[in-house]
Design an enzyme around this catalytic site. Structure first.
Site, PDB file in Angstrom:
ATOM      1  N   LYS A   1      -2.906  -3.165  -6.323  1.00  0.00           N
ATOM      2  CA  LYS A   1      -3.158  -2.091  -5.355  1.00  0.00           C
ATOM      3  C   LYS A   1      -2.073  -1.023  -5.457  1.00  0.00           C
ATOM      4  O   LYS A   1      -1.012  -1.253  -6.043  1.00  0.00           O
ATOM      5  CB  LYS A   1      -3.224  -2.682  -3.939  1.00  0.00           C
ATOM      6  CG  LYS A   1      -1.940  -3.366  -3.480  1.00  0.00           C
ATOM      7  CD  LYS A   1      -2.156  -4.141  -2.180  1.00  0.00           C
ATOM      8  CE  LYS A   1      -0.871  -4.840  -1.758  1.00  0.00           C
ATOM      9  NZ  LYS A   1      -1.093  -5.740  -0.603  1.00  0.00           N
TER      10      LYS A   1
ATOM     11  N   ARG B   1      -4.490  -9.120  11.178  1.00  0.00           N
ATOM     12  CA  ARG B   1      -4.570  -7.831  10.495  1.00  0.00           C
ATOM     13  C   ARG B   1      -5.962  -7.672   9.886  1.00  0.00           C
ATOM     14  O   ARG B   1      -6.706  -6.788  10.258  1.00  0.00           O
ATOM     15  CB  ARG B   1      -3.472  -7.749   9.424  1.00  0.00           C
ATOM     16  CG  ARG B   1      -3.278  -6.376   8.848  1.00  0.00           C
ATOM     17  CD  ARG B   1      -2.168  -6.332   7.811  1.00  0.00           C
ATOM     18  NE  ARG B   1      -2.467  -7.128   6.617  1.00  0.00           N
ATOM     19  CZ  ARG B   1      -1.792  -7.039   5.480  1.00  0.00           C
ATOM     20  NH1 ARG B   1      -0.755  -6.225   5.375  1.00  0.00           N
ATOM     21  NH2 ARG B   1      -2.117  -7.779   4.437  1.00  0.00           N
TER      22      ARG B   1
ATOM     23  N   TYR C   1      23.183  20.282   2.156  1.00  0.00           N
ATOM     24  CA  TYR C   1      22.692  20.677   3.483  1.00  0.00           C
ATOM     25  C   TYR C   1      23.564  20.102   4.593  1.00  0.00           C
ATOM     26  O   TYR C   1      24.015  18.958   4.513  1.00  0.00           O
ATOM     27  CB  TYR C   1      21.262  20.165   3.679  1.00  0.00           C
ATOM     28  CG  TYR C   1      20.204  21.010   3.002  1.00  0.00           C
ATOM     29  CD1 TYR C   1      20.086  22.378   3.265  1.00  0.00           C
ATOM     30  CD2 TYR C   1      19.305  20.426   2.117  1.00  0.00           C
ATOM     31  CE1 TYR C   1      19.099  23.139   2.640  1.00  0.00           C
ATOM     32  CE2 TYR C   1      18.321  21.178   1.500  1.00  0.00           C
ATOM     33  CZ  TYR C   1      18.217  22.532   1.761  1.00  0.00           C
ATOM     34  OH  TYR C   1      17.247  23.278   1.159  1.00  0.00           O
TER      35      TYR C   1
HETATM   36  C1  LIG Z   1      -0.401  -6.959  -0.905  1.00  0.00           C
HETATM   37  C2  LIG Z   1      -1.127  -8.264  -0.782  1.00  0.00           C
HETATM   38  C3  LIG Z   1      -0.844  -9.319  -1.676  1.00  0.00           C
HETATM   39  C4  LIG Z   1       0.307  -9.282  -2.641  1.00  0.00           C
HETATM   40  O1  LIG Z   1       1.500  -9.508  -1.891  1.00  0.00           O
HETATM   41  P1  LIG Z   1       2.945  -9.568  -2.565  1.00  0.00           P
HETATM   42  O2  LIG Z   1       3.834  -9.915  -1.431  1.00  0.00           O
HETATM   43  O3  LIG Z   1       3.211  -8.214  -3.120  1.00  0.00           O
HETATM   44  O4  LIG Z   1       2.918 -10.617  -3.632  1.00  0.00           O
HETATM   45  C5  LIG Z   1      -1.654 -10.448  -1.613  1.00  0.00           C
HETATM   46  N1  LIG Z   1      -2.652 -10.546  -0.708  1.00  0.00           N
HETATM   47  C6  LIG Z   1      -2.911  -9.570   0.195  1.00  0.00           C
HETATM   48  C7  LIG Z   1      -4.004  -9.754   1.163  1.00  0.00           C
HETATM   49  C8  LIG Z   1      -2.156  -8.405   0.193  1.00  0.00           C
HETATM   50  O5  LIG Z   1      -2.412  -7.444   1.095  1.00  0.00           O
END
Ligand SMILES: *Cc1c(COP(=O)(O)O)cnc(C)c1O
Length: 349
Positions: free
Chosen positions: A35, A130, A244
């Site tokens: 993702k 969630r 800045y």
């Molecule tokens: C992002 C996610 C993962 C991967 O998690 P990591 O901690 O990056 O290994 C796995 N399952 C779900 C549902 C996620 O949202």
């Protein structure tokens, strides 16, 4: 060229996938979470490297993200969507051959009506609150859903990066209660859950951050180097200020390097006066404010003036940088800017 370069070691990503795969219980499969553009590292190249390493099941957050992944992988490998089947997604799901993880009775109804016979999985909530169905909802629809043949029952751990947190065992027990005896493949663990041990592995794991060299996978190989070009050097004298809001004042003669990169490239302002760059093995303090496109660095102690300075590399991981910025490695990686030139190294490059 003033564009900073982000070097991504595809061999290290492949090695991290294989290392997590070796830790995974016999008989369980290791997936790959790709993702957010593979956590900011570039979906197409990284997903292909993961497929070459042996990954066959990929996960994205939303259906649109799957287009680049499918194009890189071609037909065959499974791409699952955590956000499930949203209104308007049917064409994408069918066209790209995606497997939505259905999160609610609404999504189940939508999917079975729009794409009867098309593969899907079910996401269950075991306490994180969630995504996914809670025990009561699941009980109400399980019979109908199971008759339609889900490919996977999955849930997600809220506290897996803290091995001693009682939430882990509580979610594990809830997942068993919701899925034991059903006979459909199951998945509970991301990177943190893999490290909790085989009881958490079930049939498929879903590592993300560990593949990309991040905590909690401490043994991960480093994946990313971020080098910022020095645009200009200047000498300032005692009492002069830099940047800045005059937030840094020279306490003596100082050589200041202005490097190309800033908060528009995902380098948080909270690093202002509070981080180090590296010239090879030599640390160089970040001085003054991080601005949109530029950062200033004290290089007075260097024998030769550098052409670039590293912010992420062998001496400073994304997690180290995150600590200085008051965030987590995930946020540093996924914020890595669109302006960087991404370079890929390794045999898969
Ligand atoms: C992002 C996610 C993962 C991967 O998690 P990591 O901690 O990056 O290994 C796995 N399952 C779900 C549902 C996620 O949202």
């Amino acid at each position: 060229m003033a564009t900073a370069s982000l070097t991504i070691d595809l061999d290290a990503i492949a090695a991290n996938w294989r290392a997590l795969d070796r830790m995974t219980a016999a008989g369980a499969q290791t997936g790959a979470v790709v993702k957010a553009d593979c956590y900011g590292l570039g979906a197409a190249r990284v997903a292909r490297a993961l497929a070459q390493a042996g990954a066959r099941r990929f996960f994205v957050a939303v259906a649109e993200e799957a287009a680049a992944v499918r194009q890189a992988l071609g037909p065959g490998p499974q791409i699952s969507v955590f956000s499930g089947h949203m209104a308007g997604d049917a064409e994408l799901i069918r066209g790209l051959d995606l497997t939505p993880m259905l999160n609610s009775i609404d999504q189940i109804t939508r999917h079975l009506e729009a794409l009867p016979g098309h593969p899907f999985g079910i996401q269950l909530d075991t306490g994180m609150n969630r995504l996914g169905m809670e025990a009561g909802e699941w009980e109400a629809v399980a019979e109908v859903v199971l008759a339609a043949g889900p490919e996977l029952l999955m849930s997600h751990l809220a506290c897996a990066d803290e091995p001693d947190h009682p939430m882990n065992a509580a979610q594990l027990a809830e997942f068993h209660a919701m899925t034991d005896g059903i006979g459909v493949p199951r998945s509970l663990s991301a990177t943190g859950g893999i490290l909790l041990g085989e009881a958490y592995h079930f049939d498929l794991t879903r590592p993300g951050i560990g593949l990309y060299g991040g905590l909690p996978f401490e043994q991960a190989r480093r994946v990313v180097t971020l080098s910022l070009p020095v645009v200009q050097l200047r000498e300032v004298s005692l009492g002069e200020t830099v940047g800045y809001a005059n937030s840094w004042t020279a306490e003596g003669p100082t050589v200041v390097a202005t490097v190309s990169g800033g908060y528009a490239d995902g380098l948080p302002r909270s690093l202002s006066n509070n981080a180090v760059f590296w010239d090879g093995n030599v640390p160089c303090p970040l001085i003054g404010r991080v601005s949109m496109d530029l950062i200033t660095v004290d290089v007075s102690h260097l024998p030769e003036m550098p052409e670039t300075l590293d912010l992420i590399g062998p001496h400073q991981s994304p997690d180290d940088l995150a600590e200085a910025a008051g965030t987590i490695g995930y946020e540093i990686l996924t914020s890595l800017g669109a302006r960087y030139t991404r370079r890929y190294t390794g045999s898969g490059a």
